[in-house]
Write a protein that holds these residues in place. Structure first.
Motif, short mmCIF file in Angstrom:
data_model
loop_
_atom_site.label_atom_id
_atom_site.label_comp_id
_atom_site.label_asym_id
_atom_site.label_seq_id
_atom_site.Cartn_x
_atom_site.Cartn_y
_atom_site.Cartn_z
N TYR A 107 7.10 7.58 -6.52
CA TYR A 107 5.34 8.26 -6.11
C TYR A 107 4.26 6.91 -5.99
CZ TYR A 107 5.94 12.79 -7.90
OH TYR A 107 6.19 14.06 -8.91
N LEU A 108 4.48 5.24 -5.92
CA LEU A 108 3.95 4.75 -6.02
C LEU A 108 4.03 3.89 -4.98
CD1 LEU A 108 3.22 2.59 -9.66
CD2 LEU A 108 1.32 4.61 -8.67
N LEU A 109 4.77 4.17 -4.39
CA LEU A 109 5.44 3.44 -2.62
C LEU A 109 4.87 4.07 -2.13
CD1 LEU A 109 6.86 1.77 -0.80
CD2 LEU A 109 8.87 2.72 -1.09
N PHE A 110 4.71 5.54 -2.12
CA PHE A 110 4.66 6.31 -1.22
C PHE A 110 2.95 6.30 -0.70
CE2 PHE A 110 7.65 9.58 -0.10
CZ PHE A 110 8.88 8.11 0.56
N TYR A 111 2.12 6.05 -2.05
CA TYR A 111 0.53 5.54 -2.34
C TYR A 111 -0.06 4.60 -2.04
CZ TYR A 111 -3.64 6.08 -4.06
OH TYR A 111 -5.03 5.18 -4.98
N ALA A 112 1.12 3.38 -2.23
CA ALA A 112 0.44 1.79 -1.75
C ALA A 112 0.83 2.36 0.24
CB ALA A 112 1.55 1.07 -2.26
N ILE A 113 2.02 2.89 0.89
CA ILE A 113 1.99 2.84 1.93
C ILE A 113 0.25 3.26 2.62
CG2 ILE A 113 3.07 3.77 3.50
CD1 ILE A 113 5.89 3.44 2.27
N GLN A 114 -0.01 4.92 2.39
CA GLN A 114 -1.03 5.13 2.35
C GLN A 114 -2.40 4.63 2.27
OE1 GLN A 114 -0.61 7.63 5.15
NE2 GLN A 114 1.39 7.82 4.24
N LEU A 118 1.84 -1.38 5.60
CA LEU A 118 3.16 -0.97 5.48
C LEU A 118 3.38 -2.21 5.18
CD1 LEU A 118 4.34 1.00 8.45
CD2 LEU A 118 5.11 1.68 6.55
N GLY A 119 2.79 -3.00 6.12
CA GLY A 119 2.88 -4.75 5.40
C GLY A 119 3.00 -5.21 3.61
N ARG A 120 1.76 -4.62 3.59
CA ARG A 120 1.40 -4.98 2.26
C ARG A 120 2.21 -4.07 1.23
NH1 ARG A 120 -4.78 -6.14 0.07
NH2 ARG A 120 -4.69 -6.86 1.98
N ALA A 121 2.45 -3.00 1.25
CA ALA A 121 3.05 -2.27 0.78
C ALA A 121 4.11 -2.54 0.69
CB ALA A 121 3.02 -0.64 0.51
N SER A 122 5.03 -2.89 1.74
CA SER A 122 6.52 -3.32 1.42
C SER A 122 6.74 -4.59 1.04
CB SER A 122 7.26 -3.51 2.77
OG SER A 122 8.48 -3.91 3.32
#
Length: 333
Positions: A107-114, A118-122
């Protein structure tokens, strides 16, 4: 849109064909592991890119739902061909806990991507080895040597540089992005215990089933009892409008599945620590793909933070690779 059983068999064969390409390349065994891990990192970055693209029209909990629907079909197919190995069991509560925590981290990964890109979430996602080392010391009493402590401090210095909220990104969004790594580390701690008493496919299946049930509950709550301020947890469902959207959801699950197969195979060729280091190429792939998708290129300070996080994670991975036996990781599918 429904896919027939024979089409699932065809898809499974295609995945096996893709993931076996690297195994047939005439390189030393250790280099095969490196190239397989590079392939895994690339496909995982594609998964993230697809989630960012379709996440503009669909809620993240729906992305989690479809991602796991695709994966669970292949896991069940594998179990049907080769029944689960009986290892004793007896830790059902921990198995359920692993599934719930793993789903929340997704959940948190997909939220962070939005919200973060992409770079910071990864980058946040790949801080999990640092938290894993720290939690191993705090919770289960593992001893950390000087190099591992240095790696933890280097990694946290990198986090401080990346965790720089500006006018467009709030503190809470950064915290939720980092929360993905924390939950992933907790999930991996439970996997260490579960791996002794459950077949690896049972552990993965628990995650996937949780990744189907929890989004259904989230969407039911979001539909009938909407709660503001919990966008990362509560959402609604809507049917895809056209074939392209259906294909995007299918690609979301398949790229994750291909990446997982490559990841698993890569650890059969070399030491876990050395191969895991190559996985940090996901940060590079995600940053470049994000830039191609219109995201701003990271600032110098954020790039410096990314570098420190990579250095910290690499040092932890290499240290663990020297002390732990080679094993196939039960990472997210």
């Amino acid at each position: 849109m429904f896919i027939k059983n024979d089409e699932y068999v065809s898809l499974d064969k295609n995945i096996v064909l893709i993931t076996s390409v690297f195994r047939r390349i005439t390189f030393p065994e250790s280099q095969k592991g490196i190239f397989l891990m590079l392939g895994a990192a690339f496909f995982f970055s594609l998964t993230s890119a697809i989630s960012k693209h379709i996440g503009k029209e669909f809620h993240i909990v729906q992305l989690v739902f479809f991602r796991n629907i695709v994966g669970v079909v292949f896991i069940l197919s594998s179990i049907r061909k080769r029944p689960l190995e009986q290892k004793g069991g007896g830790k059902l509560g921990l198995l359920i806990f692993r599934g719930v925590v793993g789903t929340l981290s997704l959940y948190l990964l997909f939220y962070a991507i939005q919200t973060l890109g992409l770079g910071r979430a990864s980058t946040y996602q790949y801080t999990y080895p640092i938290f894993l080392a720290l939690f191993s010391w705090l919770l289960i009493g593992e001893t950390l040597n000087q190099k591992e402590w240095a790696a933890i401090f280097i990694g946290f210095a990198g986090i401080l540089l990346v965790f720089r909220p500006d006018l467009s990104i709030s503190w809470s969004d950064n915290a939720l992005g980092l929360g993905n790594a924390v939950l992933t580390a907790v999930s991996y701690l439970s996997i260490r215990q579960l791996g002794w008493v459950y077949d690896s496919r049972a552990i993965i299946l628990s995650f996937m089933l949780s990744g189907i049930v929890m989004p259904i509950l989230s969407m039911l709550v979001g539909t009938y009892y909407p709660v503001e301020g919990l966008d990362f947890l509560i959402g609604t469902f809507r049917w895809p409008d056209n074939i392209l959207q259906w294909l995007a959801f299918l690609a979301l699950g398949l790229t994750a599945l291909i990446g997982q197969k490559m990841l698993t195979q890569s650890f059969t060729y070399d030491k876990a620590g050395r191969v895991a280091v190559v996985g940090y190429s996901n940060i590079l792939f995600s940053t470049l793909i994000g830039f191609l998708m219109g995201e701003a290129f990271p600032s110098v300070s954020i790039l410096a933070g990314m570098l420190l996080i990579i250095v910290g994670g690499v040092l932890v991975s290499l240290a663990k690779g020297k002390t732990e036996p080679k094993r196939i990781p039960e990472s997210e599918l």
